[in-house]
Enzyme design. Sequence first.
Site, PDB file in Angstrom:
ATOM      1  N   TYR A  31       0.961  -1.134   0.036  1.00  0.00           N
ATOM      2  CA  TYR A  31       0.161   0.048  -0.150  1.00  0.00           C
ATOM      3  C   TYR A  31       0.879   1.144   0.060  1.00  0.00           C
ATOM      4  O   TYR A  31       2.098   1.167   0.244  1.00  0.00           O
ATOM      5  CB  TYR A  31      -0.936   0.144   1.282  1.00  0.00           C
ATOM      6  CG  TYR A  31      -0.219   0.197   2.494  1.00  0.00           C
ATOM      7  CD1 TYR A  31       0.513  -0.837   3.211  1.00  0.00           C
ATOM      8  CD2 TYR A  31      -0.648   1.513   3.023  1.00  0.00           C
ATOM      9  CE1 TYR A  31       1.400  -0.334   4.561  1.00  0.00           C
ATOM     10  CE2 TYR A  31       0.176   1.702   4.235  1.00  0.00           C
ATOM     11  CZ  TYR A  31       0.881   0.837   4.891  1.00  0.00           C
ATOM     12  OH  TYR A  31       1.518   1.227   6.187  1.00  0.00           O
ATOM     13  N   ARG A  50       8.151   4.068  -5.121  1.00  0.00           N
ATOM     14  CA  ARG A  50       8.253   2.974  -3.511  1.00  0.00           C
ATOM     15  C   ARG A  50       7.109   1.845  -4.059  1.00  0.00           C
ATOM     16  O   ARG A  50       7.237   0.438  -3.628  1.00  0.00           O
ATOM     17  CB  ARG A  50       7.901   3.799  -2.547  1.00  0.00           C
ATOM     18  CG  ARG A  50       8.040   2.838  -1.237  1.00  0.00           C
ATOM     19  CD  ARG A  50       7.876   3.479   0.261  1.00  0.00           C
ATOM     20  NE  ARG A  50       6.703   4.107   0.258  1.00  0.00           N
ATOM     21  CZ  ARG A  50       6.334   5.061   1.309  1.00  0.00           C
ATOM     22  NH1 ARG A  50       7.341   5.356   2.249  1.00  0.00           N
ATOM     23  NH2 ARG A  50       5.232   5.696   1.618  1.00  0.00           N
ATOM     24  N   ARG A  98      -7.016 -20.948  -1.090  1.00  0.00           N
ATOM     25  CA  ARG A  98      -6.065 -20.827  -0.017  1.00  0.00           C
ATOM     26  C   ARG A  98      -4.916 -21.735  -0.438  1.00  0.00           C
ATOM     27  O   ARG A  98      -5.120 -22.933  -0.223  1.00  0.00           O
ATOM     28  CB  ARG A  98      -6.664 -21.019   1.322  1.00  0.00           C
ATOM     29  CG  ARG A  98      -5.584 -20.257   2.221  1.00  0.00           C
ATOM     30  CD  ARG A  98      -6.443 -20.373   3.673  1.00  0.00           C
ATOM     31  NE  ARG A  98      -4.982 -20.081   4.738  1.00  0.00           N
ATOM     32  CZ  ARG A  98      -4.311 -20.762   4.862  1.00  0.00           C
ATOM     33  NH1 ARG A  98      -3.810 -21.941   4.613  1.00  0.00           N
ATOM     34  NH2 ARG A  98      -3.176 -20.527   5.688  1.00  0.00           N
ATOM     35  N   HIS A 100      -0.288 -21.121   0.173  1.00  0.00           N
ATOM     36  CA  HIS A 100       0.820 -20.070   0.342  1.00  0.00           C
ATOM     37  C   HIS A 100       1.315 -19.980  -0.944  1.00  0.00           C
ATOM     38  O   HIS A 100       1.480 -18.906  -1.113  1.00  0.00           O
ATOM     39  CB  HIS A 100       1.778 -20.773   1.252  1.00  0.00           C
ATOM     40  CG  HIS A 100       1.281 -20.548   2.837  1.00  0.00           C
ATOM     41  ND1 HIS A 100       0.236 -21.525   3.298  1.00  0.00           N
ATOM     42  CD2 HIS A 100       1.955 -20.001   3.726  1.00  0.00           C
ATOM     43  CE1 HIS A 100      -0.088 -21.269   4.499  1.00  0.00           C
ATOM     44  NE2 HIS A 100       1.219 -20.534   5.035  1.00  0.00           N
ATOM     45  N   LYS A 145       6.890  -1.826   1.954  1.00  0.00           N
ATOM     46  CA  LYS A 145       5.375  -1.066   2.559  1.00  0.00           C
ATOM     47  C   LYS A 145       4.173  -2.341   2.187  1.00  0.00           C
ATOM     48  O   LYS A 145       3.143  -1.996   1.378  1.00  0.00           O
ATOM     49  CB  LYS A 145       5.050   0.155   1.851  1.00  0.00           C
ATOM     50  CG  LYS A 145       4.177   0.979   2.739  1.00  0.00           C
ATOM     51  CD  LYS A 145       4.117   2.352   2.388  1.00  0.00           C
ATOM     52  CE  LYS A 145       3.210   3.281   3.165  1.00  0.00           C
ATOM     53  NZ  LYS A 145       3.017   3.196   4.666  1.00  0.00           N
ATOM     54  N   GLU A 177      13.199   2.892  13.473  1.00  0.00           N
ATOM     55  CA  GLU A 177      12.283   3.715  13.218  1.00  0.00           C
ATOM     56  C   GLU A 177      11.155   3.875  14.146  1.00  0.00           C
ATOM     57  O   GLU A 177      11.121   3.288  15.174  1.00  0.00           O
ATOM     58  CB  GLU A 177      11.613   3.647  11.674  1.00  0.00           C
ATOM     59  CG  GLU A 177      11.120   2.236  11.375  1.00  0.00           C
ATOM     60  CD  GLU A 177      10.555   1.787  10.031  1.00  0.00           C
ATOM     61  OE1 GLU A 177      10.387   2.807   9.184  1.00  0.00           O
ATOM     62  OE2 GLU A 177      10.228   0.788   9.641  1.00  0.00           O
ATOM     63  N   LEU A 201      11.457   1.380   6.482  1.00  0.00           N
ATOM     64  CA  LEU A 201      11.107   1.801   5.593  1.00  0.00           C
ATOM     65  C   LEU A 201      11.284   3.163   4.895  1.00  0.00           C
ATOM     66  O   LEU A 201      11.541   4.082   5.673  1.00  0.00           O
ATOM     67  CB  LEU A 201       9.157   2.199   5.991  1.00  0.00           C
ATOM     68  CG  LEU A 201       8.360   2.328   4.444  1.00  0.00           C
ATOM     69  CD1 LEU A 201       7.835   0.936   3.837  1.00  0.00           C
ATOM     70  CD2 LEU A 201       7.125   3.235   4.827  1.00  0.00           C
TER      71      LEU A 201
END
Length: 281
Positions: A31, A50, A98, A100, A145, A177, A201
Site C-alpha cells: 500500500y 516506492r 487458499r 501459500h 510497504k 524507526e 521503510l
Amino acid sequence: MICYLNGEFLPLAEAKIPVLDRGLIFGDGVYEVIPVYDRTPLRLDGHLARLQRSLDALRIRNPNTAARWTELIGELIAKHETADQSVYVHVTRGVAKRDHAFPKDLAPTVFMMSNPLSTPSVEQVERGVAAVTGTDNRWFRCDIKSTALLANVLLRQLAIDAGAAETVLLRDGFLTEGSAANIFVVKDGIIRMPPKSHLILPGITYDFIVELASGAGLQCEASDVSESELRAADELWLTSATREVLAITTLDGRPVGKGVPGPMFRRIHALYQAHKRPKKG
Ligand code: PMP
C-alpha cells in the site's frame, strides 16, 4: 465517500472483495498513503516509485503505469470535497484458493480511497508529543510497504496504552524507526537518521526532510544511532506522510533535550509548511 475498486469508482459502503482475497488471507499486498495539499499529491513520483519497489519485492505485477496511477489518483481526488486529502492505494496479489504458493498470472486487486487529511494539531506542533521505546520485533523486510502490519499494530498500541503518540523501535541496541514513522535525531546541531536498509521503510517524508534540511544548509548524516545516542539526543523528530514532522519531547517519560520542540525542529517544520503546497501562479 467514493472509492476505487478494480476499475470502478463506487461508494465505499458498496465496495466488496471476495473473502479469498490474498490480502485478507495472508496480508499478501502492499500500500501507499499519499498526502494531498490543495488537490495536489505531494511527491507522487516518490510514492509511485516506492509502490513499484514494494510490488517488485512481492513479485506482483504492477497493474498500472505511473501515468495511469496519476490519472486514477487525480480522478479520486476530484470526487472529494476537501482540498487536503490522504489517498490510500492498496494492491494485493488477488483472489485464489487458499494456498501459500502464489498462482501465476493472478489479477491483482486494486483498491483506493481518500479521506480528509488530518495533520497534527497546533498543540502537537507547539508542545511536541510523547513517545515510548519498544523492541523492533518485525521481520527483515521492513523496506517493503506491506499491508501485513500486525507487528506495527501491536507496537503502536504500546504507545497508545502509555498515553503516547508513537513507539520508537530499537533493534539490537540501535534505532530503526517508529511503528508508523521515521525517526530523526539531532545532536550538537547535526541531524542524524538511520540509513536506508531492509530494517526501515524508506519514508517519502524522510527524503523530503533531508532535502529541505540540506537545501537550508543544515548538516544531515545517515548513520546508525545507538540506544544511548537516542536517549542523549538534543531533539527527536518523527516524520510521516500524514504527521508531517513532529517533535518528540518525552521518551519513556523523560524529557528529550529541554523537553520542548527545539530550534532545529522549528526551522524544519517551517520549511515543511512552506513547501508542502503546490506553488501558486
Ligand atoms: N515507517 C513506517 C513503518 C511507516 O508505516 C511509515 C508511514 N507509512 C513511515 C516510516 C513513513 O513513511 P512516509 O514518510 O512515506 O509516510
